[in-house]
Design a protein around this motif. Structure first.
Motif, PDB file in Angstrom:
ATOM      1  N   PHE A  76       0.802  -1.214   0.000  1.00 49.73           N
ATOM      2  CA  PHE A  76       0.000   0.000   0.000  1.00 49.73           C
ATOM      3  C   PHE A  76       0.839   1.271   0.000  1.00 49.73           C
ATOM      4  O   PHE A  76       0.311   2.354  -0.242  1.00 49.73           O
ATOM      5  CB  PHE A  76      -0.964  -0.027   1.184  1.00 49.73           C
ATOM      6  CG  PHE A  76      -1.942  -1.155   1.074  1.00 49.73           C
ATOM      7  CD1 PHE A  76      -3.054  -1.044   0.270  1.00 49.73           C
ATOM      8  CD2 PHE A  76      -1.712  -2.347   1.726  1.00 49.73           C
ATOM      9  CE1 PHE A  76      -3.940  -2.094   0.133  1.00 49.73           C
ATOM     10  CE2 PHE A  76      -2.592  -3.405   1.601  1.00 49.73           C
ATOM     11  CZ  PHE A  76      -3.708  -3.278   0.794  1.00 49.73           C
ATOM     12  N   ILE A  77       2.132   1.144   0.264  1.00 40.82           N
ATOM     13  CA  ILE A  77       3.000   2.311   0.135  1.00 40.82           C
ATOM     14  C   ILE A  77       3.162   2.632  -1.354  1.00 40.82           C
ATOM     15  O   ILE A  77       2.974   3.779  -1.779  1.00 40.82           O
ATOM     16  CB  ILE A  77       4.370   2.056   0.788  1.00 40.82           C
ATOM     17  CG1 ILE A  77       4.192   1.713   2.268  1.00 40.82           C
ATOM     18  CG2 ILE A  77       5.260   3.275   0.610  1.00 40.82           C
ATOM     19  CD1 ILE A  77       3.520   2.790   3.085  1.00 40.82           C
ATOM     20  N   PHE A  80      -0.140   3.905  -2.605  1.00 43.40           N
ATOM     21  CA  PHE A  80      -0.405   5.282  -2.180  1.00 43.40           C
ATOM     22  C   PHE A  80       0.349   6.290  -3.048  1.00 43.40           C
ATOM     23  O   PHE A  80      -0.213   7.282  -3.508  1.00 43.40           O
ATOM     24  CB  PHE A  80       0.007   5.439  -0.713  1.00 43.40           C
ATOM     25  CG  PHE A  80      -0.029   6.857  -0.220  1.00 43.40           C
ATOM     26  CD1 PHE A  80      -1.228   7.455   0.138  1.00 43.40           C
ATOM     27  CD2 PHE A  80       1.139   7.594  -0.103  1.00 43.40           C
ATOM     28  CE1 PHE A  80      -1.267   8.762   0.590  1.00 43.40           C
ATOM     29  CE2 PHE A  80       1.113   8.904   0.348  1.00 43.40           C
ATOM     30  CZ  PHE A  80      -0.094   9.488   0.706  1.00 43.40           C
ATOM     31  N   SER A 260     -11.399  10.855   3.199  1.00 43.05           N
ATOM     32  CA  SER A 260     -10.185  10.025   3.251  1.00 43.05           C
ATOM     33  C   SER A 260      -9.994   9.434   4.639  1.00 43.05           C
ATOM     34  O   SER A 260      -9.653   8.258   4.790  1.00 43.05           O
ATOM     35  CB  SER A 260      -8.959  10.854   2.867  1.00 43.05           C
ATOM     36  OG  SER A 260      -9.063  11.361   1.560  1.00 43.05           O
ATOM     37  N   LEU A 264     -10.110   5.468   5.669  1.00 44.85           N
ATOM     38  CA  LEU A 264      -8.987   4.800   6.326  1.00 44.85           C
ATOM     39  C   LEU A 264      -9.482   3.879   7.439  1.00 44.85           C
ATOM     40  O   LEU A 264      -9.005   2.744   7.581  1.00 44.85           O
ATOM     41  CB  LEU A 264      -8.011   5.845   6.867  1.00 44.85           C
ATOM     42  CG  LEU A 264      -6.695   5.287   7.445  1.00 44.85           C
ATOM     43  CD1 LEU A 264      -5.539   6.208   7.089  1.00 44.85           C
ATOM     44  CD2 LEU A 264      -6.771   5.137   8.968  1.00 44.85           C
ATOM     45  N   SER A 389      -6.324   6.362  -1.999  1.00 41.59           N
ATOM     46  CA  SER A 389      -4.919   6.152  -1.649  1.00 41.59           C
ATOM     47  C   SER A 389      -4.673   6.396  -0.165  1.00 41.59           C
ATOM     48  O   SER A 389      -3.978   5.607   0.492  1.00 41.59           O
ATOM     49  CB  SER A 389      -4.012   7.046  -2.493  1.00 41.59           C
ATOM     50  OG  SER A 389      -4.310   8.411  -2.289  1.00 41.59           O
ATOM     51  N   VAL A 390      -5.240   7.479   0.384  1.00 43.88           N
ATOM     52  CA  VAL A 390      -5.073   7.740   1.812  1.00 43.88           C
ATOM     53  C   VAL A 390      -5.737   6.634   2.633  1.00 43.88           C
ATOM     54  O   VAL A 390      -5.161   6.120   3.597  1.00 43.88           O
ATOM     55  CB  VAL A 390      -5.659   9.109   2.194  1.00 43.88           C
ATOM     56  CG1 VAL A 390      -5.662   9.299   3.710  1.00 43.88           C
ATOM     57  CG2 VAL A 390      -4.857  10.228   1.541  1.00 43.88           C
ATOM     58  N   ASN A 392      -6.255   3.599   1.804  1.00 47.04           N
ATOM     59  CA  ASN A 392      -5.557   2.326   1.678  1.00 47.04           C
ATOM     60  C   ASN A 392      -4.224   2.295   2.398  1.00 47.04           C
ATOM     61  O   ASN A 392      -3.583   1.245   2.452  1.00 47.04           O
ATOM     62  CB  ASN A 392      -5.372   1.970   0.199  1.00 47.04           C
ATOM     63  CG  ASN A 392      -6.557   1.184  -0.330  1.00 47.04           C
ATOM     64  OD1 ASN A 392      -6.703   0.000  -0.037  1.00 47.04           O
ATOM     65  ND2 ASN A 392      -7.417   1.840  -1.091  1.00 47.04           N
ATOM     66  N   LEU A 393      -3.791   3.421   2.968  1.00 47.04           N
ATOM     67  CA  LEU A 393      -2.641   3.358   3.871  1.00 47.04           C
ATOM     68  C   LEU A 393      -2.943   2.440   5.046  1.00 47.04           C
ATOM     69  O   LEU A 393      -2.042   1.865   5.651  1.00 47.04           O
ATOM     70  CB  LEU A 393      -2.280   4.754   4.380  1.00 47.04           C
ATOM     71  CG  LEU A 393      -1.542   5.670   3.398  1.00 47.04           C
ATOM     72  CD1 LEU A 393      -1.325   7.032   4.030  1.00 47.04           C
ATOM     73  CD2 LEU A 393      -0.207   5.052   2.983  1.00 47.04           C
ATOM     74  N   PHE A 396      -1.488  -0.877   4.929  1.00 45.28           N
ATOM     75  CA  PHE A 396      -0.150  -1.058   5.497  1.00 45.28           C
ATOM     76  C   PHE A 396      -0.228  -1.135   7.019  1.00 45.28           C
ATOM     77  O   PHE A 396       0.389  -2.001   7.645  1.00 45.28           O
ATOM     78  CB  PHE A 396       0.767   0.091   5.091  1.00 45.28           C
ATOM     79  CG  PHE A 396       2.126   0.036   5.732  1.00 45.28           C
ATOM     80  CD1 PHE A 396       3.104  -0.821   5.246  1.00 45.28           C
ATOM     81  CD2 PHE A 396       2.415   0.815   6.836  1.00 45.28           C
ATOM     82  CE1 PHE A 396       4.341  -0.894   5.852  1.00 45.28           C
ATOM     83  CE2 PHE A 396       3.652   0.752   7.450  1.00 45.28           C
ATOM     84  CZ  PHE A 396       4.629  -0.104   6.949  1.00 45.28           C
TER      85      PHE A 396
END
Length: 440
Positions: A76-77, A80, A260, A264, A389-390, A392-393, A396
Motif C-alpha cells: 500500500f506504500i 499510495f 479520506s 482509512l 490512496s489515503v 488504503n494506507l 499497510f
C-alpha cells in the motif's frame, strides 16, 4: 422479461424512470459490469492470496509474523504513491489502455512472487505490486461516473465491488486446493504454484480489456445515437450538482480529506478480513488448508448478497449515510462475537466472521456513493484517487499492527478488537457528512 423484473433494472422507488430508460441502463450494465467485475475479482485475488501463501510460506522461509505483516502492508506504500498520478493518466488517455496496462503489469509481478526467498525480496515485490495496481479501483469508480448518474451508483458500485467477496468465494477453495495438491509438484512448493497460477486470469483479462472496453459513451458502437444522447444528458445533468473543478480542487477540498479519514478507518476492517481470515479460521481449530479455503467461502458469499441488496435499498430510498453507518456497526458486532467465541465454539466464531465480513464489505461499497456524489470531472479524477490512496494506507497499518500484536501477545484478540473499533468510528463519522450533499 418485464423490465421492472430485470436484475439490472432500477428499484421500484424510481417511478420517474420510464421503462425504456431502465432497459437502456440494463443494456449498459450488462456490457460493462461483468468485465469490470471479473477484473476486480482477479485484482483482489492477486492482492490478498498472500494470506493463503502465508500458511506455508512463513514456515518454509522462516519469516516471522512481523515480516509477513510488513510485506503484506508495504503493497500500500507503492499503491499510495502512484494512485493519484495513475488516475490522472487514466482520465487523460482513457480506461481501456490504462486498465489493461495495470492488469498486465501486476499479473507479471504477482507471478514473480513465487521466487521470494528473503524478506527483502518479499518487500520489494509487494511494493512493486502496489505500484502496478495503483489506479485500478479509483479508475473504475471514476469510469462508472462517465456512464451512470449518482442516483444509480449505489447498486452499480455494489455489483462491481462484489468482486471482493466473490474472489473470496472462488479464491478460498482454489488457493486451499493449490496449497493442498500442488505442493512439491515440479520441485516447487504449494505457495509458489499459488502465486503463479492465480496471476494467469489477470494477464488474460488485461488483453480482453484492450479488445472490449470503450473509453466512454461516444465511443460505444453498440449504442444508437439516441441512446448516447440519453446517457450523456443524464450524466451532464447529474454533474451540475457536483463540484466539477480542476485536478487541484480534488486534492485540496476539505471534504475530500474528511472522506479520506473515514475511508482509512473502514479499510482497517477490510484488510483484517482479507489478510487474516484464513489465519483466524485456522486459529479456531481448523488445520487443513483445503478446509480453511472452503470455510472462507461462507462469509464472502453472504457478503456478496448483502452488498447488492443494501445497494438497491440505498438507491431506492435516495439515502446514503445510514446505509454506510449501520453495516459498519453490524460488522463491529460481528468482530466482537468472533473474539468471544474463540476456538472453543467454531460455529459461533464462523457466524461472527460472517457478520463481520457482511458489515465490512457492505459499508465499503456504499461509502463510494459519497465522494462520487460531491465530485465530478477532473476534480473527481484526483479526489477519488486521494480518498482511495489515503484510505488504503490502512492496508499497510492494519496487517503490520496485527502481525506485531500476534508476535507480542500470541493472540489475535486485541488485533481484532482494534479492527472493530476502527469500523465503528468510521461508521459514526459518516453521520457528520451533510445530508444534502450525499443523499443523491
Amino acid at each position: 422479461m418485464n423490465t421492472s423484473e430485470h436484475p439490472f433494472a432500477m428499484p421500484p422507488g424510481h417511478a420517474h424512470e420510464d421503462k425504456d430508460t431502465s432497459a437502456l441502463y440494463a443494456k449498459v450494465t450488462w456490457r460493462l459490469i461483468p468485465l469490470l467485475f471479473l477484473c476486480y475479482v482477479a485484482a483482489y485475488l492477486d492482492r490478498v492470496n498472500v494470506g493463503f501463501a502465508k500458511l506455508q510460506m512463513l514456515q518454509e522461509l522462516h519469516f516471522s509474523e512481523t515480516v509477513y505483516g510488513i510485506g503484506a502492508g508495504i503493497f500500500f506504500i507503492g499503491y499510495f504513491v502512484f494512485e493519484v498520478p495513475s488516475n490522472i493518466i487514466l482520465h487523460k488517455v482513457g480506461a481501456r489502455l490504462w486498465i489493461a496496462r495495470v492488469m498486465i503489469t501486476w499479473a507479471v509481478i504477482s507471478a514473480c512472487m513465487m521466487f521470494v526467498t528473503t524478506p527483502t525480496v518479499f518487500y520489494v515485490l509487494r511494493f512493486l505490486l502496489g505500484v502496478a495496481e495503483a489506479g485500478l479501483f479509483p479508475g473504475v469508480i471514476l469510469y462508472l461516473t462517465y456512464w451512470y448518474p449518482a442516483e444509480r451508483r449505489g447498486k452499480i458500485v455494489a455489483m462491481f465491488m462484489t468482486g471482493i467477496p466473490v474472489s473470496g468465494v472462488l479464491g478460498g477453495p482454489l488457493s486451499g486446493w493449490i496449497l493442498h495438491a500442488m505442493s512439491g509438484f515440479g520441485g516447487y512448493s504449494g505457495w509458489q504454484w499459488l502465486f503463479l497460477l492465480e496471476a494467469i486470469p489477470s494477464l488474460v483479462l488485461g488483453i480482453v480489456i484492450i479488445l472490449k472496453l470503450d473509453r466512454g459513451i461516444e465511443q460505444a458502437k453498440w449504442l444508437t445515437p439516441d441512446e448516447k444522447r440519453i446517457l450523456a444528458r443524464n450524466v451532464a445533468a447529474d454533474a451540475e450538482g457536483s463540484h466539477a473543478g480542476s485536478f487541484r480542487d480534488g486534492m485540496t477540498r476539505p471534504i475530500v480529506w474528511g472522506l479520506s479519514a473515514i475511508y482509512l478507518f473502514f479499510i482497517m476492517g477490510l484488510y483484517g478480513v482479507g489478510f487474516w481470515l484464513p489465519t483466524l479460521i485456522k486459529g479456531s481449530g481448523v488445520t487443513d488448508p483445503l478446509s480453511i479455503g472452503l470455510l472462507t467461502t461462507l462469509p464472502y458469499a453472504a457478503a456478496a448478497i448483502a452488498m447488492v441488496l443494501v445497494g438497491r435499498s440505498s438507491d431506492a430510498r435516495r439515502e446514503r449515510r445510514w446505509h454506510v453507518t449501520v453495516p459498519g456497526l453490524i460488522g463491529t458486532v460481528g468482530w466482537f462475537v468472533t473474539v468471544s467465541a474463540g476456538s472453543h465454539n467454531i460455529p459461533l466464531a464462523m457466524i461472527g466472521l460472517t457478520v463481520a465480513t457482511i458489515g465490512v464489505m457492505t459499508t465499503l461499497c456504499q461509502f463510494w456513493c459519497l465522494p462520487t456524489a460531491v465530485l465530478a470531472g477532473a476534480a473527481a479524477a484526483t479526489g477519488i484517487a486521494v480518498v482511495n490512496s489515503v484510505g488504503n494506507l490502512a492496508g499497510f497499518i492494519s496487517p503490520y499492527v496485527i502481525g506485531w500484536i500476534i508476535d507480542k501477545t500470541h493472540s489475535t484478540d486485541l488485533g481484532v478488537y482494534t479492527l472493530a473499533a476502527c469500523l465503528a468510528i468510521g461508521g459514526l463519522l459518516v453521520l457528520l457528512m451533510p445530508k444534502r450533499l450525499v443523499n443523491r
